[in-house]
Motif scaffolding. Structure first.
Motif, PDB file in Angstrom:
ATOM      1  N   PHE A 133       0.806  -1.218   0.000  1.00  0.00           N
ATOM      2  CA  PHE A 133       0.000   0.000   0.000  1.00  0.00           C
ATOM      3  C   PHE A 133       0.847   1.280   0.000  1.00  0.00           C
ATOM      4  O   PHE A 133       0.343   2.354  -0.264  1.00  0.00           O
ATOM      5  N   ARG A 134       2.114   1.180   0.365  1.00  0.00           N
ATOM      6  CA  ARG A 134       3.085   2.276   0.353  1.00  0.00           C
ATOM      7  C   ARG A 134       2.752   3.461   1.271  1.00  0.00           C
ATOM      8  O   ARG A 134       2.946   4.616   0.899  1.00  0.00           O
ATOM      9  N   PRO A 135       2.281   3.197   2.507  1.00  0.00           N
ATOM     10  CA  PRO A 135       2.133   4.318   3.431  1.00  0.00           C
ATOM     11  C   PRO A 135       3.513   4.683   3.986  1.00  0.00           C
ATOM     12  O   PRO A 135       4.495   3.973   3.739  1.00  0.00           O
ATOM     13  N   ARG A 136       3.596   5.770   4.718  1.00  0.00           N
ATOM     14  CA  ARG A 136       4.835   6.152   5.410  1.00  0.00           C
ATOM     15  C   ARG A 136       4.745   5.583   6.823  1.00  0.00           C
ATOM     16  O   ARG A 136       4.258   6.230   7.742  1.00  0.00           O
ATOM     17  N   ILE A 137       5.220   4.350   6.991  1.00  0.00           N
ATOM     18  CA  ILE A 137       5.132   3.660   8.278  1.00  0.00           C
ATOM     19  C   ILE A 137       6.229   4.175   9.201  1.00  0.00           C
ATOM     20  O   ILE A 137       7.408   4.101   8.871  1.00  0.00           O
ATOM     21  N   LEU A 138       5.822   4.681  10.366  1.00  0.00           N
ATOM     22  CA  LEU A 138       6.794   5.119  11.354  1.00  0.00           C
ATOM     23  C   LEU A 138       7.517   3.897  11.905  1.00  0.00           C
ATOM     24  O   LEU A 138       6.901   2.866  12.169  1.00  0.00           O
ATOM     25  N   GLN A 139       8.810   4.024  12.079  1.00  0.00           N
ATOM     26  CA  GLN A 139       9.609   2.881  12.512  1.00  0.00           C
ATOM     27  C   GLN A 139       9.720   2.756  14.026  1.00  0.00           C
ATOM     28  O   GLN A 139      10.156   1.732  14.525  1.00  0.00           O
ATOM     29  N   GLY A 140       9.356   3.788  14.735  1.00  0.00           N
ATOM     30  CA  GLY A 140       9.447   3.649  16.178  1.00  0.00           C
ATOM     31  C   GLY A 140       9.174   4.949  16.878  1.00  0.00           C
ATOM     32  O   GLY A 140       8.973   5.979  16.224  1.00  0.00           O
ATOM     33  N   PRO A 141       9.126   4.887  18.187  1.00  0.00           N
ATOM     34  CA  PRO A 141       9.358   3.680  18.973  1.00  0.00           C
ATOM     35  C   PRO A 141       8.237   2.661  18.770  1.00  0.00           C
ATOM     36  O   PRO A 141       7.099   3.028  18.526  1.00  0.00           O
ATOM     37  N   GLU A 142       8.613   1.403  18.848  1.00  0.00           N
ATOM     38  CA  GLU A 142       7.638   0.331  18.682  1.00  0.00           C
ATOM     39  C   GLU A 142       6.832   0.188  19.966  1.00  0.00           C
ATOM     40  O   GLU A 142       7.387   0.206  21.055  1.00  0.00           O
ATOM     41  N   ILE A 143       5.519   0.059  19.818  1.00  0.00           N
ATOM     42  CA  ILE A 143       4.632  -0.126  20.957  1.00  0.00           C
ATOM     43  C   ILE A 143       4.095  -1.543  20.914  1.00  0.00           C
ATOM     44  O   ILE A 143       3.312  -1.897  20.030  1.00  0.00           O
ATOM     45  N   HIS A 144       4.562  -2.370  21.850  1.00  0.00           N
ATOM     46  CA  HIS A 144       4.093  -3.742  22.023  1.00  0.00           C
ATOM     47  C   HIS A 144       3.583  -3.841  23.459  1.00  0.00           C
ATOM     48  O   HIS A 144       4.356  -4.126  24.371  1.00  0.00           O
ATOM     49  N   LEU A 145       2.313  -3.577  23.655  1.00  0.00           N
ATOM     50  CA  LEU A 145       1.732  -3.532  24.990  1.00  0.00           C
ATOM     51  C   LEU A 145       1.501  -4.952  25.498  1.00  0.00           C
ATOM     52  O   LEU A 145       0.572  -5.632  25.069  1.00  0.00           O
ATOM     53  N   ALA A 146       2.379  -5.396  26.394  1.00  0.00           N
ATOM     54  CA  ALA A 146       2.309  -6.746  26.949  1.00  0.00           C
ATOM     55  C   ALA A 146       1.353  -6.797  28.134  1.00  0.00           C
ATOM     56  O   ALA A 146       1.089  -5.783  28.769  1.00  0.00           O
ATOM     57  N   ASN A 147       0.825  -8.009  28.401  1.00  0.00           N
ATOM     58  CA  ASN A 147      -0.076  -8.190  29.539  1.00  0.00           C
ATOM     59  C   ASN A 147      -1.126  -7.086  29.538  1.00  0.00           C
ATOM     60  O   ASN A 147      -1.391  -6.432  30.540  1.00  0.00           O
ATOM     61  N   CYS A 148      -1.703  -6.873  28.370  1.00  0.00           N
ATOM     62  CA  CYS A 148      -2.483  -5.662  28.083  1.00  0.00           C
ATOM     63  C   CYS A 148      -3.696  -5.444  28.976  1.00  0.00           C
ATOM     64  O   CYS A 148      -4.059  -4.294  29.243  1.00  0.00           O
TER      65      CYS A 148
END
Length: 180
Positions: A133-148
């Motif tokens: 799709f070619r969006p401008r994906i931000l590379q970070g900071p990565e958000i991986h919400l554990a034990n959400c």
């Protein structure tokens, strides 16, 4: 600058979804904006259905929302090491709409999952889904919400300082992308 329009896409259909809560927190931390959440309720992609009935109105609506947005936020749960089918289905339907509303669109991707990795694998797969799709994906900071399920207070606010700090940084980066 006018008030930016943000579109949130939650990969979870649950009413009390932590991914939906995470999107709302991201919009709050983004600051002054108009926030809209996409509705992923639509039939499964089927080429025969498309040929006989055309593209569902729900898919057209999401495509129009993406087009109108200044930036998009996607938050995905992790089901069996991947994003849920409902999210992939919506992406597949939107890909059938003429034009490419994603092209050049600033996109922040995040995940919330019950496991200790916070949906890291699902997010990696989702990032791959977005490449055509070619969006401008931000590379970070990565958000991986554990034990959400334990990361929000009764008002739906993130409680962990690290997560709030990193999500704020991601939203600052997204705001900068919108202004570019």
């Amino acid at each position: 600058m006018t008030t930016p329009n943000l579109l949130g896409i939650s990969g979870s259909l649950r009413a009390a979804s932590t991914n939906t809560k995470l999107l709302r927190e991201a919009a709050r931390l983004f600051g002054d904006c108009t926030y809209v959440q996409a509705d992923l309720q639509m039939p499964l992609y089927d080429g025969d259905l498309e040929a006989s009935e055309g593209i569902p109105e729900a898919a057209k609506a999401i495509a129009a929302q993406i087009e109108a947005a200044d930036a998009v936020l996607i938050s995905t749960p992790e089901y069996n090491k991947a994003p849920p089918g409902v999210l992939k289905n919506a992406l597949d339907w939107v890909s059938r709409v003429k034009g490419n509303p994603w092209a050049g669109k600033p996109l922040a991707v995040m995940s919330a999952a019950s496991g200790r990795a916070g949906g890291e694998r699902a997010q990696m797969v989702l990032r791959g889904y977005m490449v055509p799709f070619r969006p401008r994906i931000l590379q970070g900071p990565e958000i991986h919400l554990a034990n959400c399920s334990e990361q929000f207070d009764d008002n739906g606010r993130l409680t962990g300082e690290m997560y709030v700090r990193e999500l704020t940084q991601l939203m600052d980066s997204l705001r900068a992308e919108v202004g570019r």
